[in-house]
Write a protein that holds these residues in place. Structure first.
Motif, short mmCIF file in Angstrom:
data_model
loop_
_atom_site.label_atom_id
_atom_site.label_comp_id
_atom_site.label_asym_id
_atom_site.label_seq_id
_atom_site.Cartn_x
_atom_site.Cartn_y
_atom_site.Cartn_z
N CYS A 56 0.83 -1.21 0.00
CA CYS A 56 0.00 0.00 0.00
C CYS A 56 0.87 1.26 0.00
O CYS A 56 1.64 1.49 0.92
N PRO A 57 0.75 2.08 -1.02
CA PRO A 57 1.60 3.27 -1.08
C PRO A 57 1.18 4.32 -0.07
O PRO A 57 1.97 5.21 0.26
N ALA A 58 -0.03 4.22 0.43
CA ALA A 58 -0.51 5.22 1.38
C ALA A 58 -0.17 4.82 2.81
O ALA A 58 -0.54 5.51 3.75
N PRO B 154 -4.60 -2.41 4.83
CA PRO B 154 -5.87 -2.82 4.24
C PRO B 154 -6.53 -3.99 4.97
O PRO B 154 -7.75 -4.05 5.09
N LYS C 227 -7.02 4.63 -3.63
CA LYS C 227 -7.78 3.85 -4.62
C LYS C 227 -6.88 3.37 -5.75
O LYS C 227 -7.29 3.32 -6.92
N CYS C 228 -5.66 3.05 -5.40
CA CYS C 228 -4.74 2.58 -6.43
C CYS C 228 -5.01 1.11 -6.76
O CYS C 228 -4.54 0.62 -7.77
N LYS D 74 -3.82 -1.51 -5.65
CA LYS D 74 -2.68 -2.42 -5.64
C LYS D 74 -2.92 -3.59 -4.68
O LYS D 74 -2.59 -4.73 -4.97
N CYS D 75 -3.50 -3.27 -3.53
CA CYS D 75 -3.75 -4.32 -2.54
C CYS D 75 -4.67 -5.38 -3.12
O CYS D 75 -4.47 -6.57 -2.93
N ILE E 77 -13.24 -1.23 1.94
CA ILE E 77 -12.93 0.16 2.30
C ILE E 77 -14.11 1.06 1.98
O ILE E 77 -14.53 1.90 2.79
#
Ligand code: SF4
Ligand code: SF4
Lengths: 663, 162, 296
Positions: free
Chosen positions: B27-29, B33, B66-67, B69-70, B84
């Motif tokens: 997760c880039p943020a 998650p 909201k990328c 990736k997860c 989420i």
């Protein structure tokens, strides 16, 4: 015969399994009302006491046909058939009604209805059995030889076991040498003994065994026939070497100028066009790779031919199909690693220093590309820090949903390799779980944990990323630190999930075996009770082609499969069920429709009295009934399952009104 | 399924999470998650109620980029994004949704678009309004909010369902 | 030559109002590529921002948009923004799978006098260039650039993810943008940050985090020696180009990665002027790379 027969009906309570739902007393009353029928019941009909009383009841009452309402015929038919035999009746004058599996177990909440259903089922069986005829089982001889497909450790073990008991074994291997994936391993867990040192003697035993015919560089092309007598066609691919002349001196290899990717070293190095896969290969006979050889490609060179002191090199050699006859077949085609480049986040195929577990085995092996010095591909240095990533592609709904069973222990072993070869290196194992449930596995796990410089991060690595310097960064969450970590490493080892080897599918299609939906593993007849048998009589499976497993398990399963084969071969005959299709020749028009309908190729058209009629090979016929449905003239019937019998059953099941309601 | 019932997204498979933590590392943020999964499960296990409370009231819920990736790397195909968004809706019911969303809805109701006129800067340091810049470059003007009444009502109605 | 493809173009709120070079450069480039763009005037927001918060409202918005865009009966819909692309491809996917949902959306629209006739094909700019125009046509453009220019491709999250909704390329390992860059005569290369997020979605709710994401994307990409980064999405462009200076300065760094829209790059190759593709609106240091791209 009809009408005159007296039918004995035995109702089993199966403790409360049946009687707890079905009202046995009422069933007995209803059935007892049918003329020429005698009814008994028993709490446990399949117990010794139950069988004894069944035998004496049959004898004393003089019934000549028997209906048993009890458990499934799948498990209990032999028991009750034996009882009929003891009582002096033909065992095929028996009908088993599955009042447990098909009635009480599935209608637990509806006792009334279940009882009515049981009555119908027994009535149907009575209607059917009136037309049963006594049948005899036939015996056929068994060819005293076996075929083992696949020369990995499982195939080797199976071949040796069968050969040791005196039977001929054809051991077929697709590659140039036997040994399989185990020959690629440097050491084996949890004992860390040298893999080739324990495998090598077995390989040589195969080569020298008087009962084993070893066919390497060969593939199965077709299999016909049936248990007891399979006719197998085998393609011997051209080695371009006369095996009978080659002395194994390998002088020919030295001067070959052509290079090709080394498959044995899993693409980590190159080999010559003429090669033996590895020094301990069996047989010690080289192969010329036609895609690399300069002479075969361009018509120049022939260096090896000039060097060979015995004139064994033969560029004119052609592939050859040989035919063997065997009584039984074992499939041991082994595994391979899943194509891990599809797990994009781990970078395999994009970064040279991401390798698979099997590749690491080659990188540390004394007969690997670096002769045992661990060097990082792409970087050319000894690794300072290594990340091992477990479950790559495994336990992953996007790839392989199952556990590979060997990755956890392999990861620990791999950590040991690295510490052993580069003592100052650090090793991180990323594993959300370590599964160590085998013998001495947990002890091994502890042993590796105690090594200084080995860290186990209890999570799945999230991503592998390259750095401009050529090193790699692993991103993961460390639950102990409770934060994300980014670890820079020189080498990443992926413990990759395994799938059945590519050749498994070809063999499976030839033999018509089933396979698991993911991974392509061969399907056993029953996962618990028949783990080495398959749905095809006389064909057995073992090793990693039958499911992920480690070496001891593969070897144990190989011996199990071999013992099944030995039992079959030493008995010397097979008995065939008589429930086969029978052609009523007067009705048959010889139209051939049934020939195409039969999945087992059991029907042929023959000439009878100047007419073409269908004829069923009783050995191949499985009694499936496809032909019966296809025949436009109604000329085929399954013995003891004639159309009239099926109709009788159907009308009893559908049409019968219980007496209570009629009254 | 019909438009009004869309919120009943199936979140069944999220129970398959086996806490491998792969989603966290990716997760880039810097979110967790799978903690959202735990929070969602509190609808089943009351013991996790405090996790739920904490997540729904925590502003990190709104830090998801909201990328996806997860979602992409999860070995169990857990629909983390659905989880989420579900929790965001729960938070919104308590009035905890960031103001920015309301602003955008208001904008759409007034102009059909989420954004009004902006300031556009050039590399030479010139400033233009959207309208000026579009005209200068020969682009059509922004759509005009004609006959927007019905549309506005519609949005109000649907927003109240979710 | 094949029949001219007729595409309804949806620019999207953000490109309409802020990143106007997206629309301009696309329309200019399409003139040369045998594609007929139709730009409907009555459009609305695709609902991307509320996809999670107000799912019904957002699907209604997408459905309404589909109806407006298909009114002229085009061969497909070209979306210039990745957010809109996701919304439209997702809506199309769901409406195709679920007739009841389709009927429900239709009845809402009918009320407003709108008609959602067929379910159209949704086209991403990269898909348009790679699959419809074709790399052969791009290869045919007379090159003015330097073959050694190394270009980083940035697809953007919602061009590809989630993989549960079909998109124009492999969601974990796409390659079409690289093929386009190579067809134009430049070098493309995979890099670890290729599929990373630009952070734009967070602009409204957590701007400092948005900056952080953009910083790791820009600085990570810059480490690999790329001369230029190209993208198609106006949001990604905003983060990587327009805000690059602010982003870099926040983290004590300098802007150093030239960023262009893919359509700007193609436009320059086609011989369009910098003004034709509004290159003066790029705020990243594109001047650094311009001489290697166009030799005039
Ligand atoms: S990646 Fe998936 S399975 Fe693993 S912890 Fe996250 S949600 Fe759970
Ligand atoms: S979708 Fe949200 S939670 Fe998932 S990885 Fe991206 S930012 Fe993190």
């Amino acid at each position: 015969m009809e009408g005159s027969s007296r039918i004995g009906v035995f109702l089993c309570h199966c403790g409360t399994n049946i009687a707890g739902v079905v009202d046995i007393k009422r069933v007995a009353e209803e059935i007892g009302k049918i003329p020429n029928v005698v009814v008994w019941d028993h709490r446990f009909l399949c117990s010794a006491d139950g069988i004894d009383s069944m035998v004496s009841s049959i004898r004393s009452s003089g019934v000549d046909r028997v209906v048993v309402a009890a458990c499934s015929f799948r498990t209990h038919e032999p028991v009750f058939q034996a009882a009929l035999h003891r009582a002096g009746l033909n065992p095929y004058l028996l009908e088993i009604v599955s009042t447990r599996e098909l009635c009480s177990w599935v209608h637990e909440g509806e006792k009334e209805k279940a009882t009515e259903k049981a009555i119908r089922m027994v009535r149907a069986a009575i209607a059917k059995i009136r037309d049963n005829r006594p049948l005899e089982r036939r015996r056929l001889p068994v060819v005293p030889a076996a075929l083992v497909v696949g020369g990995g450790v499982a195939g080797i073990r199976a071949a040796l076991d069968i050969a040791d008991s005196g039977f001929t074994v054809y051991l077929i291997e697709r590659g140039a040498s036997i040994g399989g994936n185990m020959a690629r391993l440097d050491k084996t867990f949890p004992t860390l003994d040298c893999s080739i040192c324990i495998l090598g003697p077995l390989m040589n035993a195969v080569a020298q065994h008087p009962n084993i015919r070893l066919l390497t560089y060969s593939e199965v092309v077709s299999v016909e026939g049936r248990v007891g007598e399979f006719v197998v066609k085998i393609l011997r691919k051209p080695r371009y070497i006369k095996e009978s002349l080659c002395k194994g001196c390998l002088i020919c290899i030295a001067k070959c100028p052509a290079r090709a990717i080394d498959e044995f070293n899993l693409k980590l190095s190159h080999r010559k066009a003429i090669y033996v896969p590895y020094p301990q290969a069996v047989p010690r006979i080289p192969v010329i790779d036609p895609d690399a050889c300069l002479y075969l490609r361009k018509g120049i060179c022939r260096t090896c031919e000039k060097l060979c002191p015995t004139g064994a090199v033969d560029f004119a050699q052609r592939g050859e199909v040989v035919e063997v006859r065997v009584g039984s077949i074992i499939v041991a085609t082994g595994f391979e690693e899943y194509d891990i480049s599809s797990v994009y986040e781990y970078g395999y195929g994009r970064y040279p220093n991401v390798v698979t577990g099997l590749q690491l085995e080659r990188l540390v092996s004394s007969y690997g590309p670096t002769e045992g010095r661990l060097t990082v591909p792409g970087l050319g240095i000894e690794p300072r820090r290594v990340a091992i990533i477990n479950c790559a592609g495994s336990r992953d709904e996007r790839h392989l949903p199952y556990c590979c069973r060997v990755g956890c222990m392999a990861s620990l072993k791999h950590a040991w390799y690295i510490k052993h070869l580069v003592p100052e290196a650090e090793v991180l194992i990323f594993a959300d779980e370590i599964r160590a449930s085998g013998k001495n596995f947990e002890e091994f796990y502890r042993r590796i944990r105690l090594l200084p410089g080995v860290y186990i991060v209890k999570s799945r690595a999230s991503e592998v990323r390259a750095n401009p310097s050529g090193t790699l960064s692993i991103k993961a969450y460390d639950p102990v630190l409770n934060r994300e970590v980014t670890v820079e490493v020189d080498l990443v080892v992926l413990e990759v999930g395994i799938v059945a080897s590519r050749s498994t599918e070809a063999v499976r299609n030839i033999l018509k075996l089933g396979a698991s939906p993911t991974g392509g593993f061969l399907l056993e007849l029953h996962p618990k009770l028949n783990p080495v048998e398959t749905a095809v009589d006389g064909v057995y499976i073992c090793g990693a082609a039958a499911g992920p497993k480690d070496i001891p398990e593969s070897v144990a399963q190989a011996s199990a499969a071999a013992s099944k084969v030995i039992a079959l071969l030493s008995r010397g005959y097979i008995e065939i069920q008589p429930h086969t299709a029978r052609v009523v020749e007067e009705l048959c028009s010889g139209c051939r429709i049934c020939v195409t309908a039969c999945a087992y190729g059991a029907i042929r058209i023959v000439e009878r009295g100047g007419r073409n009629v269908a004829s069923v090979d009783e050995v191949l016929c499985k009694g499936c009934g496809s032909c019966v449905g296809s025949c436009p003239s109604g000329a085929i019937e399954i013995q003891n399952l004639k159309l009239s019998q099926v109709e009788a059953v159907m009308s009893e099941m559908q049409g019968w009104e219980p007496y209570v309601q009629r009254a | 399924m019909v438009l009004e019932k869309l919120v009943e997204v199936s979140l069944e498979t999220l129970r398959a999470c086996y806490t491998c933590f792969k989603c966290i590392g990716v997760c880039p943020a810097g979110l967790r998650p799978n903690l959202f999964v735990k929070a969602y499960l509190s609808t089943v296990f009351r013991e996790l109620r405090d996790v739920y409370e904490e997540i729904v009231t925590n502003s990190s819920l709104w830090s998801c980029a909201k990328c996806l990736k997860c979602v992409e790397v999860c070995p169990q195909k857990v629909p983390l994004n659905d989880v989420i968004e579900y929790l965001q809706r729960e938070a919104a019911k308590r009035g905890l949704a960031p103001r920015a969303y309301q602003d955008m809805v208001e904008n759409i109701m007034g102009t059909f678009l989420a954004f009004g006129s902006q300031t556009i800067v050039s590399r030479d340091g010139d400033f233009y309004t959207t309208g000026e810049a579009r005209e200068l470059l020969g682009l059509t003007p922004l759509p005009e909010p004609n006959k927007i009444e019905k549309f506005r009502e519609r949005l109000k109605g649907l927003r109240s369902i979710g | 030559m094949a029949r001219m493809v007729k595409l309804a173009v949806f620019t999207g709120c953000f490109a309409l109002s802020k990143q106007i070079a997206v629309e301009l450069s696309t329309l200019r480039v399409l003139q040369h590529l045998n594609v007929e763009p139709i730009v409907p005037r009555s459009v609305n927001c695709c609902g991307f921002a509320f996809r999670g918060l107000y799912p019904s409202m957002s699907l209604y918005l997408t459905g309404r948009l589909l109806a407006s865009l298909t009114a002229s009966d085009p061969d497909g819909i070209l979306t210039l923004c990745n957010g809109c692309y996701l919304m439209l491809r997702e809506a199309v996917h769901r409406l195709r799978e679920d007739r009841r949902l389709l009927e429900s959306v239709r009845s809402y629209l009918r009320d407003e006098g709108l008609e959602l006739r067929g379910i159209p094909r949704i086209v991403h700019p990269v898909e348009l260039l790679h699959d419809i125009v074709g790399t052969e046509v791009l290869k045919g453009i007379k090159r003015t650039g330097d073959n050694n220019v190394l270009v980083a491709t940035h697809y953007g999250c919602h061009a590809l993810r989630p993989s549960t909704v079909p998109s124009f390329d492999n969601s974990v390992n796409p390659s079409k943008m690289e093929r386009i860059v190579e067809a134009l005569g430049f070098r493309a290369r995979d890099y670890p940050e290729r599929l990373d997020c630009c952070g734009a979605v967070l602009l409204a709710t957590n701007p400092s985090l948005a900056m952080k994401l953009a910083y790791s994307k820009i600085s990570g990409t810059a480490r690999w020696g790329f001369h230029l980064l190209v993208t198609t999405c106006p949001y990604c462009f905003e983060m990587l180009d327009a805000r690059q200076e602010a982003v870099m300065q926040t983290f004590g760094d300098e802007p150093r990665l030239p960023v262009m829209l893919l359509t700007q790059l193609i436009g320059l190759q086609l011989g369009l002027s910098e003004g034709d593709v509004a290159l003066n609106l790029n705020l990243s240091p594109v001047d650094k790379v311009l001489p290697q791209i166009v030799r005039r």
